[in-house]
Structures are given as structure tokens and as C-alpha cells.
Design an enzyme around this catalytic site. Structure first.
Site, mmCIF file in Angstrom:
data_model
loop_
_atom_site.group_PDB
_atom_site.id
_atom_site.type_symbol
_atom_site.label_atom_id
_atom_site.label_comp_id
_atom_site.label_asym_id
_atom_site.label_seq_id
_atom_site.Cartn_x
_atom_site.Cartn_y
_atom_site.Cartn_z
ATOM 1 N N ILE A 30 0.817 -1.232 0.000
ATOM 2 C CA ILE A 30 0.000 0.000 0.000
ATOM 3 C C ILE A 30 0.846 1.277 0.000
ATOM 4 C CG2 ILE A 30 -2.160 -0.875 0.977
ATOM 5 C CD1 ILE A 30 -1.183 0.052 3.722
ATOM 6 N N HIS A 98 8.179 -11.589 4.823
ATOM 7 C CA HIS A 98 7.717 -11.154 3.498
ATOM 8 C C HIS A 98 8.891 -10.734 2.627
ATOM 9 C CE1 HIS A 98 7.637 -7.665 6.213
ATOM 10 N NE2 HIS A 98 7.984 -6.942 5.170
HETATM 11 P P1 AMP Z 1 8.973 -4.126 6.196
HETATM 12 O O1 AMP Z 1 8.410 -4.890 7.378
HETATM 13 O O2 AMP Z 1 9.730 -2.894 6.624
HETATM 14 O O3 AMP Z 1 9.783 -4.997 5.281
HETATM 15 O O4 AMP Z 1 7.810 -3.582 5.313
HETATM 16 C C1 AMP Z 1 6.455 -3.822 5.536
HETATM 17 C C2 AMP Z 1 5.769 -3.424 4.269
HETATM 18 O O5 AMP Z 1 4.411 -3.769 4.401
HETATM 19 C C3 AMP Z 1 5.831 -1.925 3.963
HETATM 20 O O6 AMP Z 1 6.348 -1.736 2.657
HETATM 21 C C4 AMP Z 1 4.374 -1.488 4.072
HETATM 22 O O7 AMP Z 1 4.047 -0.489 3.129
HETATM 23 C C5 AMP Z 1 3.639 -2.763 3.801
HETATM 24 N N1 AMP Z 1 2.297 -2.844 4.389
HETATM 25 C C6 AMP Z 1 1.950 -2.587 5.654
HETATM 26 N N2 AMP Z 1 0.631 -2.794 5.844
HETATM 27 C C7 AMP Z 1 0.148 -3.194 4.649
HETATM 28 C C8 AMP Z 1 -1.158 -3.557 4.181
HETATM 29 N N3 AMP Z 1 -2.236 -3.554 4.975
HETATM 30 N N4 AMP Z 1 -1.300 -3.901 2.874
HETATM 31 C C9 AMP Z 1 -0.235 -3.906 2.043
HETATM 32 N N5 AMP Z 1 1.009 -3.597 2.426
HETATM 33 C C10 AMP Z 1 1.206 -3.235 3.711
#
Ligand code: AMP
Ligand code: ZN
Length: 137
Positions: A30, A98
Site C-alpha cells: 500500500i 515477506h
Molecule cells: P517491512 O516490514 O519494513 O519490510 O515492510 C512492511 C511493508 O508492508 C511496507 O512496505 C508497508 O508499506 C507494507 N504494508 C503494511 N501494511 C500493509 C497492508 N495492509 N497492505 C499492504 N502492504 C502493507
């Protein structure tokens, strides 16, 4: 468990899904660093690379490869950045393993260290639909 990505897998909170199989789920980020930024996750909760079972990891990587090919087919980027963060010290924000896939274009000037910026939901949906449609091709 209060995990946002487990809730996405369960359909309890919405996401723009691009692919799903028995073990894995892929959806649009997002806060996209570029148009097409998406995430691949195992359906089974594991916080980090340290915890994830080998079999789950292999399933995720198979989906990462499929997703990379779908991104290439749908968006024809010049390159692709894939990355994966573990622990706060590495800037991991969501504690469900992820892999990020960020399509790249020559001269896009993207700096992945920059703070997150919300994307346009309609644009994310539209790009997600194009990527989803490219999976079987
Ligand atoms: P990180 O844990 O730093 O590797 O990144 C977490 C990623 O999840 C970030 O790029 C956020 O933008 C993404 N994110 C967080 N919540 C959501 C959501 N509800 N839907 C899609 N992406 C998400
Ligand atoms: Zn989870």
C-alpha cells in the site's frame, strides 16, 4: 494473533491480491516505492528468516520467481529490486516474513531508505489487476 498479514491471508482486512496458492500469498504494497511494488508471504505465520521453516521458505521463493515473471510480463521494467528485512535493527515493520518485489526503471531515482508514502489506492488496484492477469501467461 494480532498480525496484519495473517489477517490479510484470512481476508479479515482487504488487500489487492495478485496470486495465491496452498502455501503462499502475493499482494500489492500500500506504500509502493514504485508502481508495481508487491509482497510475497507464506500463509503460515513466521516472523523472520530465522524462524521460517525451510519448506515454507522454498514455497515463498517459488512464488517470488513467478511474481517476478508476472511483473516483467505486465510492466516490462528495466530491473527488479527484491529485498527482505529481519528485525527492527533492519527496519522490519511487519513481523510476518515477506519478500518485497520492486520493479525498477532506469533513472527512477528511487531510494529504498526513504520514509513510506501512501500510494493511490485506485492506481495500486489497477496495476495489481495487470500483474494478476500476467501470472498464467
Ligand atoms: P517491512 O516490514 O519494513 O519490510 O515492510 C512492511 C511493508 O508492508 C511496507 O512496505 C508497508 O508499506 C507494507 N504494508 C503494511 N501494511 C500493509 C497492508 N495492509 N497492505 C499492504 N502492504 C502493507
Ligand atoms: Zn502473521
Amino acid at each position: 494473533m494480532d498480525c496484519i498479514f495473517c489477517k490479510i491471508v484470512a481476508g479479515q482486512i482487504p488487500s489487492v491480491k495478485i496470486y495465491e496458492d496452498d502455501r503462499t500469498f502475493a499482494f500489492m504494497d500500500i506504500n509502493p516505492r514504485t508502481d508495481g511494488h508487491c509482497l510475497v508471504i507464506p500463509k503460515k505465520h513466521s516472523p523472520t528468516l530465522f524462524d521460517i521453516e525451510e519448506e515454507e521458505l522454498q514455497a515463498v521463493m517459488a512464488t517470488v520467481k513467478k511474481t517476478a515473471l508476472a511483473l516483467k510480463q505486465a510492466l516490462n521494467p528495466d530491473g527488479l529490486t527484491s529485498f527482505q528485512l529481519n528485525g527492527r535493527a533492519a527496519n522490519q515493520l511487519v513481523d510476518h516474513y515477506h519478500v518485497h518485489l520492486v520493479p525498477r526503471w532506469a533513472g527512477d531515482g528511487v531510494d529504498l531508505r526513504h520514509a513510506l508514502q501512501a500510494g493511490d489506492p485506485e492506481k495500486i488496484k489497477a496495476t495489481g489487476a495487470r500483474i494478476a492477469a500476467a501470472f498464467s501467461k
